[in-house]
Motif scaffolding. Structure first.
Motif, PDB file in Angstrom:
ATOM      1  N   ASN A  82       5.813  -5.651   5.484  1.00 18.64           N
ATOM      2  CA  ASN A  82       6.562  -4.503   6.174  1.00 18.64           C
ATOM      3  C   ASN A  82       6.358  -3.089   5.845  1.00 18.64           C
ATOM      4  O   ASN A  82       6.473  -2.819   4.424  1.00 18.64           O
ATOM      5  N   LEU A  83       6.161  -1.994   6.570  1.00 15.69           N
ATOM      6  CA  LEU A  83       5.866  -0.857   5.948  1.00 15.69           C
ATOM      7  C   LEU A  83       6.816   0.107   5.341  1.00 15.69           C
ATOM      8  O   LEU A  83       6.654   0.700   4.125  1.00 15.69           O
ATOM      9  N   GLU A  84       8.028  -0.327   5.606  1.00 12.29           N
ATOM     10  CA  GLU A  84       9.296   0.044   4.831  1.00 12.29           C
ATOM     11  C   GLU A  84       9.196  -0.195   3.503  1.00 12.29           C
ATOM     12  O   GLU A  84      10.017   0.568   2.496  1.00 12.29           O
ATOM     13  N   HIS A  85       8.547  -1.506   3.227  1.00 11.57           N
ATOM     14  CA  HIS A  85       8.701  -2.012   1.692  1.00 11.57           C
ATOM     15  C   HIS A  85       7.580  -1.206   0.623  1.00 11.57           C
ATOM     16  O   HIS A  85       7.643  -1.467  -0.390  1.00 11.57           O
ATOM     17  N   ARG A  86       7.007  -0.313   1.417  1.00  8.33           N
ATOM     18  CA  ARG A  86       5.806   0.253   0.438  1.00  8.33           C
ATOM     19  C   ARG A  86       6.261   1.531  -0.175  1.00  8.33           C
ATOM     20  O   ARG A  86       5.602   2.364  -0.738  1.00  8.33           O
TER      21      ARG A  86
ATOM     22  N   ARG B 190       6.715   4.568   0.845  1.00 12.14           N
ATOM     23  CA  ARG B 190       5.884   5.868   1.000  1.00 12.14           C
ATOM     24  C   ARG B 190       6.541   6.986   1.475  1.00 12.14           C
ATOM     25  O   ARG B 190       5.884   8.097   1.205  1.00 12.14           O
TER      26      ARG B 190
ATOM     27  N   ALA C  19       2.111  -3.456  -2.590  1.00  7.72           N
ATOM     28  CA  ALA C  19       2.879  -2.606  -1.731  1.00  7.72           C
ATOM     29  C   ALA C  19       3.069  -1.074  -1.712  1.00  7.72           C
ATOM     30  O   ALA C  19       2.727  -0.365  -0.906  1.00  7.72           O
TER      31      ALA C  19
ATOM     32  N   ASP D 164      -1.616   3.325  -1.782  1.00 10.82           N
ATOM     33  CA  ASP D 164      -2.300   4.559  -1.375  1.00 10.82           C
ATOM     34  C   ASP D 164      -1.746   5.706  -2.343  1.00 10.82           C
ATOM     35  O   ASP D 164      -1.579   6.812  -2.190  1.00 10.82           O
TER      36      ASP D 164
END
Length: 256
Positions: free
Chosen positions: A2-6, A8, A23, A27
Motif C-alpha cells: 500500500n503506497l500510503e504505508h510508505r 512519502r 516501505a 526512495d
C-alpha cells in the motif's frame, strides 16, 4: 505494498523491521537503522576502536569475510575470554582487534545488508544519535528525506517482535534532528517515536534494564551490554556504510 504505508508525504519517517525499511527507505536519501540491543551499539563501539564493521545476515559468513579481508564475530552464545561477539563489551575488552569485522545478526545486520543500495545508510544507537543528527545537519541536502528503521527482534517463529528499545532509539534520532534544526516534516510515526524517547530520556539505563530485551540479556549474564547501550551521546562516531563496510563518516562526505 500500500503506497500510503510508505510515508512519502513526510521527509522524516519511522517504521519497523525489514519490511518497514523497504516501505519507507526505498526512495529516501538517508536511511538510519537502529538496533540498540545490540547490533548498532556494537557497531559504535567497534568504530570507536577503529574497526570497520561488515553487516551480514549470517549465511556464507566465511566467504564474506574473505572478500572484505575481515575477521568473523562469534555468536553471543559462544562468548569466551578474548573472543569478539555481537556483545559490545567483548569488543571493548578485547586486547587485539581486527581492522575489519563481519558482524552477523538476525535484525540490524540483516536489514543493513538488505538496504546497502540506499544512497546513505547509517547505524544509530543511543551512543551515536546526537552525532549522526549533527552530521546530517552539516552534510545532507536541504530537502533530503530521512527514513529511520527500528530493527526490532524476532519471536520464535521468526516474525517481527517490535522491541521498545529500538523505538526509543529511533525517537532519540528524531529528537536529535529536532535539536539541531533538521527535523523536516515528521510523520506521525516519527512524532510517536520522539514522544516515546522523551518519556524515558531522563533515565534510559533503568528503562533499558526493565524492558523485555534488556531483561533477556541480563538473565543471560550480559548486564554490561545493557549498560553500554545506555551510554547516551558517548560516541562522536557516525557509522555509515561504504562499500559494504560501516566506517566513520567523519572521514568524508555523503557519497559512498
Amino acid at each position: 505494498m500500500n503506497l500510503e504505508h510508505r510515508q512519502r508525504r513526510h521527509r522524516t519517517r519511522v517504521d519497523w523491521g525489514l519490511r518497514g525499511a523497504e516501505a519507507i527507505a526505498s526512495d529516501a536519501d538517508i536511511a538510519v537503522i537502529v538496533d540498540v540491543l545490540s547490533f548498532t551499539t556494537t557497531v559504535s563501539v567497534a568504530l570507536d576502536r577503529g574497526i570497520g564493521v561488515v553487516p551480514h545476515a549470517g549465511a556464507d559468513t566465511e566467504e564474506v569475510a574473505r572478500r572484505h579481508d575481515a575477521s568473523v564475530a562469534f555468536r553471543r552464545s559462544q562468548s569466551a575470554p578474548g573472543r569478539i561477539t555481537l556483545s559490545p563489551g567483548s569488543i571493548r575488552s578485547a586486547r587485539d582487534v581486527p581492522a575489519r569485522l563481519v558482524l552477523p545478526s538476525p535484525n540490524g545486520s540483516t536489514i543493513a545488508e538488505a538496504m546497502a543500495a540506499t544512497p546513505v545508510l547509517a547505524a544509530a544507537s543511543l551512543r551515536t544519535a546526537t552525532a549522526i543528527a549533527h552530521w546530517i545537519a552539516r552534510t545532507a541536502g536541504p530537502d533530503d528525506s530521512v527514513a529511520i528503521i527500528a530493527a526490532g527482534e524476532r519471536w520464535p517463529d521468526g516474525s517481527l517482535r517490535p522491541a521498545i528499545e529500538d523505538f526509543w532509539g529511533a525517537g532519540a534520532v528524531v529528537a536529535a534532528l529536532a535539536a539541531v534544526g533538521r527535523l523536516l516534516d515528521p510523520s506521525p510515526e516519527a512524532d510517536a517515536a520522539q514522544a516515546a524517547w522523551t518519556a524515558v530520556a531522563d533515565d534510559p539505563s533503568t528503562a533499558l534494564r526493565d524492558c523485555s530485551s534488556g531483561r533477556e540479556l541480563i538473565a543471560l549474564g550480559f548486564d554490561g551490554d545493557v549498560a553500554v547501550a545506555a551510554e547516551v551521546g558517548e560516541s562522536a562516531g557516525v557509522p555509515i556504510l561504504r562499500q559494504g563496510i560501516f566506517v566513520d563518516a567523519r572521514s568524508g562526505g555523503l557519497s559512498a
